[in-house]
Design a protein around this motif. Structure first.
Motif, PDB file in Angstrom:
ATOM      1  N   PHE A  84      -1.179   8.966   0.205  1.00 29.53           N
ATOM      2  CA  PHE A  84      -1.907   7.705   0.370  1.00 29.53           C
ATOM      3  C   PHE A  84      -2.045   6.953  -0.951  1.00 29.53           C
ATOM      4  CE2 PHE A  84      -4.001  10.289   3.863  1.00 29.53           C
ATOM      5  CZ  PHE A  84      -3.234   9.725   4.872  1.00 29.53           C
ATOM      6  N   THR A  85      -2.247   7.672  -2.049  1.00 30.62           N
ATOM      7  CA  THR A  85      -2.424   7.011  -3.351  1.00 30.62           C
ATOM      8  C   THR A  85      -1.172   6.250  -3.776  1.00 30.62           C
ATOM      9  OG1 THR A  85      -1.761   9.030  -4.522  1.00 30.62           O
ATOM     10  CG2 THR A  85      -4.133   8.664  -4.198  1.00 30.62           C
ATOM     11  N   ASN A  86      -0.025   6.568  -3.189  1.00 26.87           N
ATOM     12  CA  ASN A  86       1.219   5.913  -3.577  1.00 26.87           C
ATOM     13  C   ASN A  86       1.650   4.795  -2.633  1.00 26.87           C
ATOM     14  OD1 ASN A  86       1.518   7.530  -5.858  1.00 26.87           O
ATOM     15  ND2 ASN A  86       2.410   9.162  -4.639  1.00 26.87           N
ATOM     16  N   PHE A  87       0.872   4.539  -1.565  1.00 23.05           N
ATOM     17  CA  PHE A  87       1.297   3.443  -0.703  1.00 23.05           C
ATOM     18  C   PHE A  87       0.176   2.603  -0.105  1.00 23.05           C
ATOM     19  CE2 PHE A  87       1.230   6.870   2.535  1.00 23.05           C
ATOM     20  CZ  PHE A  87       0.578   6.241   3.596  1.00 23.05           C
ATOM     21  N   VAL A  88      -1.048   3.063  -0.094  1.00 20.19           N
ATOM     22  CA  VAL A  88      -2.117   2.251   0.495  1.00 20.19           C
ATOM     23  C   VAL A  88      -2.472   1.129  -0.486  1.00 20.19           C
ATOM     24  CG1 VAL A  88      -4.487   2.220   1.354  1.00 20.19           C
ATOM     25  CG2 VAL A  88      -2.990   4.157   1.885  1.00 20.19           C
ATOM     26  N   PRO A  89      -2.343  -0.121  -0.047  1.00 20.44           N
ATOM     27  CA  PRO A  89      -2.564  -1.249  -0.965  1.00 20.44           C
ATOM     28  C   PRO A  89      -4.046  -1.613  -1.070  1.00 20.44           C
ATOM     29  CG  PRO A  89      -1.969  -2.085   1.174  1.00 20.44           C
ATOM     30  CD  PRO A  89      -1.916  -0.576   1.275  1.00 20.44           C
ATOM     31  N   SER A  90      -4.371  -2.307  -2.135  1.00 19.41           N
ATOM     32  CA  SER A  90      -5.698  -2.904  -2.232  1.00 19.41           C
ATOM     33  C   SER A  90      -5.706  -4.129  -1.316  1.00 19.41           C
ATOM     34  CB  SER A  90      -5.975  -3.341  -3.674  1.00 19.41           C
ATOM     35  OG  SER A  90      -5.134  -4.443  -4.014  1.00 19.41           O
TER      36      SER A  90
ATOM     37  N   GLN B  50      -1.459 -10.651  -0.909  1.00 23.86           N
ATOM     38  CA  GLN B  50      -0.296 -11.211  -1.613  1.00 23.86           C
ATOM     39  C   GLN B  50       0.992 -10.924  -0.847  1.00 23.86           C
ATOM     40  OE1 GLN B  50      -0.756  -9.321  -5.444  1.00 23.86           O
ATOM     41  NE2 GLN B  50      -1.843 -11.088  -6.305  1.00 23.86           N
ATOM     42  N   TYR B  51       1.139  -9.704  -0.363  1.00 22.42           N
ATOM     43  CA  TYR B  51       2.336  -9.339   0.395  1.00 22.42           C
ATOM     44  C   TYR B  51       2.415 -10.156   1.679  1.00 22.42           C
ATOM     45  CZ  TYR B  51       5.895  -6.732   2.851  1.00 22.42           C
ATOM     46  OH  TYR B  51       7.031  -6.402   3.527  1.00 22.42           O
ATOM     47  N   SER B  52       1.285 -10.317   2.358  1.00 26.95           N
ATOM     48  CA  SER B  52       1.260 -11.078   3.616  1.00 26.95           C
ATOM     49  C   SER B  52       1.683 -12.527   3.385  1.00 26.95           C
ATOM     50  CB  SER B  52      -0.142 -11.036   4.229  1.00 26.95           C
ATOM     51  OG  SER B  52      -0.464  -9.711   4.584  1.00 26.95           O
ATOM     52  N   ARG B  53       1.198 -13.131   2.315  1.00 23.15           N
ATOM     53  CA  ARG B  53       1.608 -14.515   1.989  1.00 23.15           C
ATOM     54  C   ARG B  53       3.101 -14.588   1.704  1.00 23.15           C
ATOM     55  NH1 ARG B  53      -3.394 -14.490  -0.576  1.00 23.15           N
ATOM     56  NH2 ARG B  53      -2.485 -13.991  -2.591  1.00 23.15           N
ATOM     57  N   ALA B  54       3.601 -13.633   0.920  1.00 22.21           N
ATOM     58  CA  ALA B  54       5.025 -13.607   0.596  1.00 22.21           C
ATOM     59  C   ALA B  54       5.859 -13.378   1.853  1.00 22.21           C
ATOM     60  CB  ALA B  54       5.307 -12.524  -0.442  1.00 22.21           C
TER      61      ALA B  54
ATOM     62  N   GLY C 242       8.742 -15.645   3.718  1.00 28.79           N
ATOM     63  CA  GLY C 242      10.088 -15.069   3.725  1.00 28.79           C
ATOM     64  C   GLY C 242      10.540 -14.605   2.356  1.00 28.79           C
ATOM     65  N   ARG C 243       9.592 -14.300   1.469  1.00 29.70           N
ATOM     66  CA  ARG C 243       9.932 -13.909   0.096  1.00 29.70           C
ATOM     67  C   ARG C 243       9.334 -12.558  -0.299  1.00 29.70           C
ATOM     68  NH1 ARG C 243       7.787 -19.128  -1.017  1.00 29.70           N
ATOM     69  NH2 ARG C 243       6.142 -18.001  -2.086  1.00 29.70           N
ATOM     70  N   GLU C 244       9.021 -11.718   0.697  1.00 32.46           N
ATOM     71  CA  GLU C 244       8.430 -10.421   0.354  1.00 32.46           C
ATOM     72  C   GLU C 244       9.455  -9.542  -0.348  1.00 32.46           C
ATOM     73  OE1 GLU C 244      10.407  -9.610   4.274  1.00 32.46           O
ATOM     74  OE2 GLU C 244       9.388 -11.283   3.368  1.00 32.46           O
ATOM     75  N   ARG C 245       8.973  -8.739  -1.269  1.00 31.97           N
ATOM     76  CA  ARG C 245       9.885  -7.830  -1.971  1.00 31.97           C
ATOM     77  C   ARG C 245      10.128  -6.593  -1.127  1.00 31.97           C
ATOM     78  NH1 ARG C 245       8.460  -3.417  -5.130  1.00 31.97           N
ATOM     79  NH2 ARG C 245       6.252  -2.947  -5.320  1.00 31.97           N
TER      80      ARG C 245
ATOM     81  N   HIS D 169       6.660   2.768   1.868  1.00 30.68           N
ATOM     82  CA  HIS D 169       5.995   1.833   2.780  1.00 30.68           C
ATOM     83  C   HIS D 169       5.627   0.552   2.056  1.00 30.68           C
ATOM     84  CE1 HIS D 169       5.600   4.687   6.014  1.00 30.68           C
ATOM     85  NE2 HIS D 169       5.026   5.562   5.220  1.00 30.68           N
ATOM     86  N   ASN D 170       5.862  -0.586   2.700  1.00 26.49           N
ATOM     87  CA  ASN D 170       5.369  -1.843   2.153  1.00 26.49           C
ATOM     88  C   ASN D 170       3.889  -1.964   2.512  1.00 26.49           C
ATOM     89  OD1 ASN D 170       5.027  -3.231   4.715  1.00 26.49           O
ATOM     90  ND2 ASN D 170       7.243  -3.513   4.763  1.00 26.49           N
ATOM     91  N   PRO D 171       3.153  -2.893   1.906  1.00 25.14           N
ATOM     92  CA  PRO D 171       1.716  -2.995   2.186  1.00 25.14           C
ATOM     93  C   PRO D 171       1.372  -3.218   3.659  1.00 25.14           C
ATOM     94  CG  PRO D 171       2.213  -4.125   0.155  1.00 25.14           C
ATOM     95  CD  PRO D 171       3.538  -3.738   0.764  1.00 25.14           C
TER      96      PRO D 171
END
Length: 180
Positions: free
Chosen positions: A71-77, A83-87, A91-94, A99-101
């Motif tokens: 969990f410490t390596n994938f659960v986002p703040s 930020q990921y949701s906006r990206a 259509g610009r998410e990395r 797992h992505n956020p």
């Protein structure tokens, strides 16, 4: 072949065997429990307890498992998720190797809902809550919420696979993802 290099793409291990077995086992056990919910009796109960056991093991594995399972390596703040949701909407998410956020938030939501469904199912077998309409309603609502999450999860997997030109379903079968 990698574009422009003429080399075959390189793959790296991401999803360990436990994560893959958990993923497909919980999907099958929950699906079978859901389908057997009307008159499943003992089969429904056993499948529900199996889901609870799998979730307990996955939570433990989230603390001691391989790098991408922790969990410490994938659960986002909340900020990282926003930020990921906006990206993503733009259509610009990395691309993420693990797992992505959005996928991480879905995992947490599913673990919570699976636990709630299993716990309320168990409560319905106790003397205190036997026949409780409120607990039964919560049990059904949790199970139905899981179905909504599964549809969103599958949609997210398909969208991410298309946008990043990789087979995420295949990665959950083989445990490996493209290294670039």
């Amino acid at each position: 072949m990698n574009a422009g290099t003429g080399e075959a793409p390189r793959f790296t291990p991401v999803w360990d065997l436990f994560v893959r077995i958990f993923h497909w086992s919980v999907a099958a056990a929950f699906g079978a429990a859901y389908v057997s919910s009307d008159d499943g009796g003992t089969v429904h109960h056993v499948l529900g307890y199996a889901v609870l056991a799998l979730v307990a093991l996955r939570i433990a594995w989230g603390f001691v498992g391989s790098y991408h399972a922790r969990f410490t390596n994938f659960v986002p703040s909340p900020r990282e998720f926003a930020q990921y949701s906006r990206a993503m909407r733009a259509g610009r998410e990395r691309r993420y190797l693990g797992h992505n956020p959005a996928g991480a938030v879905m995992i947490i939501a599913l673990l919570i809902l699976l636990t709630a469904t299993g716990a309320t199912g168990w409560l319905l077998t106790t003397n205190v809550f036997w026949g409780s309409e409120a607990v039964e309603a919560l049990h059904e609502a949790s199970a139905n919420a899981i179905l909504v999450c599964v549809v969103l999860h599958v949609g997210g997997v398909l969208l991410t696979s298309w946008r990043h030109r990789e087979n995420l379903v295949g990665a959950m079968l083989t445990g490996r993802k493209r290294n670039d």
